[in-house]
Design an enzyme around this catalytic site. Structure first.
Site, mmCIF file in Angstrom:
data_model
loop_
_atom_site.group_PDB
_atom_site.id
_atom_site.type_symbol
_atom_site.label_atom_id
_atom_site.label_comp_id
_atom_site.label_asym_id
_atom_site.label_seq_id
_atom_site.Cartn_x
_atom_site.Cartn_y
_atom_site.Cartn_z
ATOM 1 N N ALA A 173 -1.216 -7.555 0.591
ATOM 2 C CA ALA A 173 -0.863 -6.153 0.420
ATOM 3 C C ALA A 173 -2.107 -5.400 -0.017
ATOM 4 C CB ALA A 173 0.221 -6.006 -0.642
ATOM 5 N N GLU B 171 -3.361 -1.811 -2.244
ATOM 6 C CA GLU B 171 -2.894 -0.780 -3.176
ATOM 7 C C GLU B 171 -3.387 0.627 -2.853
ATOM 8 O OE1 GLU B 171 -5.164 -3.203 -3.934
ATOM 9 O OE2 GLU B 171 -6.722 -2.457 -5.283
ATOM 10 N N ASN B 172 -3.457 1.030 -1.588
ATOM 11 C CA ASN B 172 -3.849 2.404 -1.266
ATOM 12 C C ASN B 172 -3.039 3.351 -2.138
ATOM 13 O OD1 ASN B 172 -5.242 1.296 1.126
ATOM 14 N ND2 ASN B 172 -3.145 0.966 1.823
ATOM 15 N N HIS C 154 2.318 -6.054 -8.662
ATOM 16 C CA HIS C 154 0.853 -6.133 -8.624
ATOM 17 C C HIS C 154 0.260 -4.830 -8.067
ATOM 18 C CE1 HIS C 154 -2.990 -8.471 -7.911
ATOM 19 N NE2 HIS C 154 -3.177 -7.437 -7.102
ATOM 20 N N GLU C 155 0.775 -4.406 -6.937
ATOM 21 C CA GLU C 155 0.210 -3.214 -6.301
ATOM 22 C C GLU C 155 0.505 -1.955 -7.108
ATOM 23 O OE1 GLU C 155 -1.846 -3.987 -4.121
ATOM 24 O OE2 GLU C 155 -1.097 -6.006 -3.750
ATOM 25 N N HIS D 252 -1.835 -1.421 -9.937
ATOM 26 C CA HIS D 252 -3.127 -0.854 -9.526
ATOM 27 C C HIS D 252 -3.106 0.675 -9.457
ATOM 28 C CE1 HIS D 252 -5.600 -4.292 -8.583
ATOM 29 N NE2 HIS D 252 -4.844 -4.751 -7.616
ATOM 30 N N GLU E 299 -8.593 -7.059 -10.412
ATOM 31 C CA GLU E 299 -7.621 -7.988 -9.827
ATOM 32 C C GLU E 299 -7.004 -8.913 -10.871
ATOM 33 O OE1 GLU E 299 -6.302 -7.454 -7.283
ATOM 34 O OE2 GLU E 299 -7.702 -6.347 -6.033
HETATM 35 ZN ZN LIG Z 1 -4.897 -6.473 -6.388
#
Ligand SMILES: [Zn+2]
Ligand SMILES: *[C@@H]1O[C@H](CO)[C@@H](O)[C@H](O)[C@H]1NC(C)=O
Ligand SMILES: *[C@@H]1O[C@H](CO)[C@@H](O)[C@H](O)[C@H]1NC(C)=O
Ligand SMILES: *[C@@H]1O[C@H](CO)[C@@H](O)[C@H](O)[C@H]1NC(C)=O
Length: 971
Positions: free
Chosen positions: A347, A349-350, A382-383, A386, A405
């Site tokens: 994936a 994270e835009n 996770h995303e 961010h 990360e």
């Molecule tokens: Zn990441």
């Protein structure tokens, strides 16, 4: 980016398929590492994974990989028009673009360097479509014809006059690029809709250095700017970007009727977080009164089948959790998440438009296992983490990627735990990250978390920092830090950090400073500063094994190396001594507080035990280190396991097994002592210790499944697993239900898997009956959790009929996760001719997608019967495989490691060396390092078997006897 090394349960639970052996750490290194790499490889490259010295052909600014500091971007306007049909003449898919960037000159200069990769700026008249004006006067500034430095990926404008410090300029460009299927920059993904019509999606993956492949930009994370994005697209398609769409209007261009969607200006952000997508996807959204609009996009049939519902149901909860955790509202007005048929990373994270692989976002209760579901929950967390940490506040340069990360990989467990509080998510970090990265970080070839800014320059070097160390070790040491500061202080420091640096960039020590302030303000008692403690964990590679002599209370630490003969050549300022926070307890009593070990050795009052008392250190494995004890304490701990195992916390039961097997591998304790940690498993019902044991025993399978040890080992493990199997049979009312607990569901799979693998007849009958029922009735009644395991064992027990049935189901699977389960299970057959046919299929991309070819060959190699066939196949086809996939993301290191994992004889070593010699002229691409590692690993395996085979054989024979008395007598 999303964590790359989701090997997935399909991998881990196949009966004959053997998961990554934690013990066999070189294998683990290679697999984890290459998974990471292959996931994050943006541009096809044949470069090897080692960091080569940066060539500096000249001192010219355009030969430097880093931008000069003279210009700072302020805002961009970018208009892009991706064509979803091939150009009739060139047959290529292309996009055209128009952009301008306003920047400020902060140092006088007569040179503009701006990143641009594979973009073409020439108009039909062959005039370069680039112009420059001064913003205050709107006067054009003349320059020599622009040229391109392709190595460093710059467009170079040499000006006839100097730009002046303090003034603003605007650079206008028109350009064309290819919308290739290369998964990087602005690229295309294809899928077939329900009517079998091929559909094209234009999408992006910018991180780390591919925004420059979509439009000219100052493509470094610290060069934050505002972006006004416009997309031109066909009627019937939807355009998405980071900001909210302001309006969509009808336009006519070149006689074509089109739509134009403009987006709200973005906040100040880094180029690597941009996203542009044009598709015919549909979405579902939260229709609550929440301030943040949440939408889930996917293929029409996936959304209509409800596959986005689970994601939508947890996203709001996780977003709210992070708002609370960071004490900072979600920084954007909307949150889009989209599942793409072709996507390289897990994936991305835009900011405001997160992109996923389909398997990481789409869920269906019939097809998805609890493991699939867990992956979705954690990767979303996770995303979303961010969106603040990484996007709102961004690390200045890629050398600090580990903090970005590592942080997201730590708090993903907290976010997922919020969405699924009954899952024990916070415990699983120990298996998934701590134990996993221990395997990699125990090698002399490991590296520290940090690196210097100037060591990470070229795009290939930047891609390389996306490895298991950055993700999993980063997560592990941050969890340790949060523990010794307490979560309350950790989040306080985090909150002020985010507040101070919002829309700006930082270096990792900025976080330490904020945590220190929070610690000081709350009088947290630390032996030295946060920075001094953390330096020992982030500036030197590896981790210690802490040895406790409970007869004297003497505690020592030592750099833990898996290979006891290995020599460490990398120097450390701390001489491989760490400042170690030790939480420990005594015979079931958890002590409060932390004991700090700051030196190589110390005597700790009270850390002694005698009689039947034991000491247990690194409670819940919050510390990033292994623990060894004197023999007496080991004996007492093992005794506690066999008499009253619940006196030891479940995470530590998993730890005892994992530490023992790895200490044995490092020749610190005996292999027999490690095996003894598995004796109590017939009484163990919890998932974590079983999983830990199975991870470690996989190495034994690899080494012994072709030797006389195999029979007694199977007898022993069958004996150990029978009670677990019966327990789950009872719990599920004769397999009618699934257990309610998430981890129990996992352990049910372990029970069936190991029982079938060790030949428990009742298990084999069970799975073949289920599979036959599906085949004959046409209705698949096998629970999604059990499918991988059941498919594998049923196909292994069956012949062509079973295999052909599964193959046809694979071809018509409508859900990616179901196809994945079948593809892995098809490798389980024991028929050599079928395995050979399956191997041939991997070279036909209409049968096995290109991106799945390597892993399919590796699945086959993990089958003891498939192993030599896969090896022959790879050797025979090498030059073809290399030619066909040499430039793509076909991962050679994965392949080489996968097919040679089991190698442990002199003959195999010779074959491997011969292979290297024979194909030297063809080359090994990104598998070069893996090939050398395989040779080294084979030698180590030969050595290990020589030293251990006899005692292991004897131990399994002695302990596979049925009577329990015999078992205790050979303790
Ligand atoms: Zn990441
Ligand atoms: C880009 O194309 C537009 C439309 O054709 C034109 O008006 C403009 O001058 C071009 N810009 C540059 C920098 O050549
Ligand atoms: C835009 O074009 C589409 C398709 O030609 C048409 O259906 C729609 O009414 C148009 N919208 C406007 C606002 O003109
Ligand atoms: C960018 O868009 C915003 C509105 O979202 C607008 O106010 C601004 O003027 C635009 N900037 C440029 C350079 O067009």
């Amino acid at each position: 980016m999303g964590k790359g090394f989701y090997v997935g349960k399909a991998f881990a639970i196949g009966g004959i398929i053997v998961a990554v052996a934690a013990l066999s750490t070189i294998i683990a290194l290679a697999v984890v590492y290459s998974q990471e790499r292959s996931k994050n490889l943006q541009v096809p490259t044949t470069e090897g994974p080692t960091i080569k010295p940066t060539p500096t052909p000249s001192n010219k600014p355009w030969d430097q990989y880093r931008l000069p500091k003279s210009l700072v971007p302020i805002s961009y306007r970018v208009k892009l028009w991706p064509r979803l049909k091939p150009d009739p003449v060139s047959k290529l898919y292309i996009f055209t673009g128009q952009s301008d960037v306003e920047f400020e000159c902060v140092e006088d200069t007569d040179l503009i360097l701006i990143h641009s990769n594979k973009l073409n700026y020439s108009s039909p008249g062959n005039r370069n479509q680039v112009s420059l004006v001064a913003v205050d006067s709107w006067a054009e500034i003349p320059f020599k014809s622009p040229w391109f430095q392709t190595v460093t990926q710059y467009m170079v404008l040499e000006l006839n006059e100097k730009l002046v410090k303090g003034r603003r300029y605007r650079l206008y460009t028109n350009f064309t690029g290819e919308l290739a299927d290369d998964l990087g920059g602005f690229y295309r993904s294809e899928y077939k809709d329900d009517d079998g019509v091929t559909k094209i999606v234009a999408t992006t993956q910018m991180q780390p250095t591919d925004a420059r492949k979509a439009f000219p930009c100052f493509d470094e994370p610290a060069m934050k700017a505002h972006f006004n994005i416009t997309l031109i697209h066909d009627h019937g398609t939807t355009a998405l970007s980071n900001g909210k769409a302001i309006e969509t209007t009808n336009i006519t261009t070149d006689g074509e009727s089109l739509q134009q969607t403009t987006f709200e200006q973005t906040p100040k952000m880094s180029t690597y977080l941009l996203a542009f997508i044009v598709s015919d996807f549909i979405f579902i959204s939260n229709n609550s009164t929440d301030q943040v609009e949440i939408r889930i996009f996917a293929r029409r049939s996936a959304i209509e089948a409800g596959q986005g519902n689970y994601t939508l149901s947890i996203t709001g909860t996780i977003l709210k959790f992070f708002e609370e955790y960071y004490k900072c509202p979600y920084p954007l007005p909307k949150s889009d998440q989209i599942a793409l048929p072709d996507f390289n990373a897990g994936a991305m994270e835009n900011w405001g438009l997160i992109t996923y692989r389909e398997t990481a976002l789409l869920y269906h209760p019939t097809f998805s296992s609890n493991s699939n579901k867990e992956r979705i929950a954690t990767i979303i967390a996770h995303e979303l983490a961010h969106m603040w940490f990484g996007n709102l506040v961004t690390l200045q340069w890629w050398n600090d990627l580990w903090l970005n990360e590592g942080f997201a990989s730590y708090v993903e467990y907290l976010g997922a735990d919020k969405a699924e509080p009954s899952w024990n998510m916070k415990d699983l970090i120990v298996l998934n990250d701590v134990h996993r990265v221990f395997a990699v970080d125990a090698l002399t070839s490991s590296h520290p978390l940090t690196s210097k800014e100037d060591e990470i320059q070229r795009p290939a070097q930047i891609s390389e920092v996306f490895d298991a160390i950055s993700y999993s070790k980063g997560a592990s040491v941050l969890r340790m830090l949060s523990d010794f500061l307490t979560e309350d202080i950790f989040t306080k420091g985090l909150q002020t950090y985010l507040n101070e640096f919002a829309f700006k960039t930082t270096v990792y020590t900025d976080l330490w400073n904020h945590l220190q302030k929070a610690a000081d303000a709350n009088e947290v008692n630390l032996p030295v500063s946060v920075e001094n403690i953390m330096n020992t964990w982030v500036l030197q590679m590896g981790f210690p094994v802490v040895t406790i002599d409970t007869t004297t209370g003497t505690v020592t630490q030592q750099h833990f190396l898996l290979d006891s003969n290995a020599r460490v050549t990398r120097k450390s300022d701390f001489n491989y001594v760490w400042i170690v926070p030790i939480r420990w307890g005594k015979t079931g009593v958890v002590r409060d507080g932390i004991t700090w070990l700051q030196d190589k050795t110390a005597t700790i009052p009270g850390m002694t035990a005698s009689g039947s008392d034991w000491i247990l250190a690194n409670l819940n494995v919050v510390g990033y280190y292994r623990v060894n004890y004197d023999q007496g304490n080991w004996d007492r701990l093992l005794n506690a396991l066999s008499t009253n195992h619940t006196a030891i916390p479940v995470i530590n039961r998993a730890q005892l097994v994992d530490d023992a097997f790895n200490l044995a591998r490092a020749k610190i304790i005996s292999t027999v002592l490690a095996l003894r940690t598995t004796l109590y498993l017939n009484r163990e019902r919890d998932y974590m210790p079983w999983e830990s044991a199975l991870d470690n025993l996989d190495f034994f399978y690899l080494m012994f499944d072709r030797s006389e040890v195999y029979g007694p080992m199977q007898d022993y493990l069958r004996k150990q697993v029978t009670e677990l199997f019966n327990y789950y049979k009872g719990l599920t009312e004769n397999w009618v239900n699934v257990p309610s607990g998430h981890l129990d569901q996992y352990n049910q799979v372990n029970a069936i898997n190991l029982a079938c693998r060790t030949g428990l007849e009742e298990c084999q009958t069970l799975v073949t009956t289920w599979f036959r029922d599906w085949r004959t009735s046409g209705t698949n009644r096998i629970h999604a959790n059990l499918r991988s395991t059941v498919y594998c064992h049923a196909i292994a027990a069956g012949g062509a009929t079973e295999w052909d049935f599964a193959w046809s189901e694979f071809l018509k699977a409508t859900m990616a996760t179901e196809a994945e389960k079948l593809r892995a299970a098809l490798a389980c057959t024991k028929q050599p001719w079928i395995l050979n046919r399956y191997l041939e299929h991997t070279l036909n991309s209409s049968l096995i997608r290109k991106q799945d070819a390597t892993s399919t060959i590796v699945y086959i190699a993990q089958n003891v019967i498939g192993q030599p066939l896969a090896w022959d196949f790879v050797r025979h086809q090498w030059s073809y495989i290399y030619k066909e996939y040499g430039g793509g993301s076909f991962s050679f290191s994965n392949l080489i490691n996968g097919v040679t994992k089991r190698f442990s004889t002199e003959f195999e070593l010779q074959q491997l060396k011969q292979f290297k010699e024979d194909n030297a002229a063809v080359g090994f691409g990104s598998g070069t390092l893996a090939l050398d590692q395989s040779i080294e690993r084979t030698q180590a395996n030969i050595e290990w078997i020589k030293e251990n085979q006899d005692q292991v054989l004897k131990w399994f024979k002695d302990n596979s006897r049925r009577d329990a008395a015999a078992v205790t007598s050979v303790l």
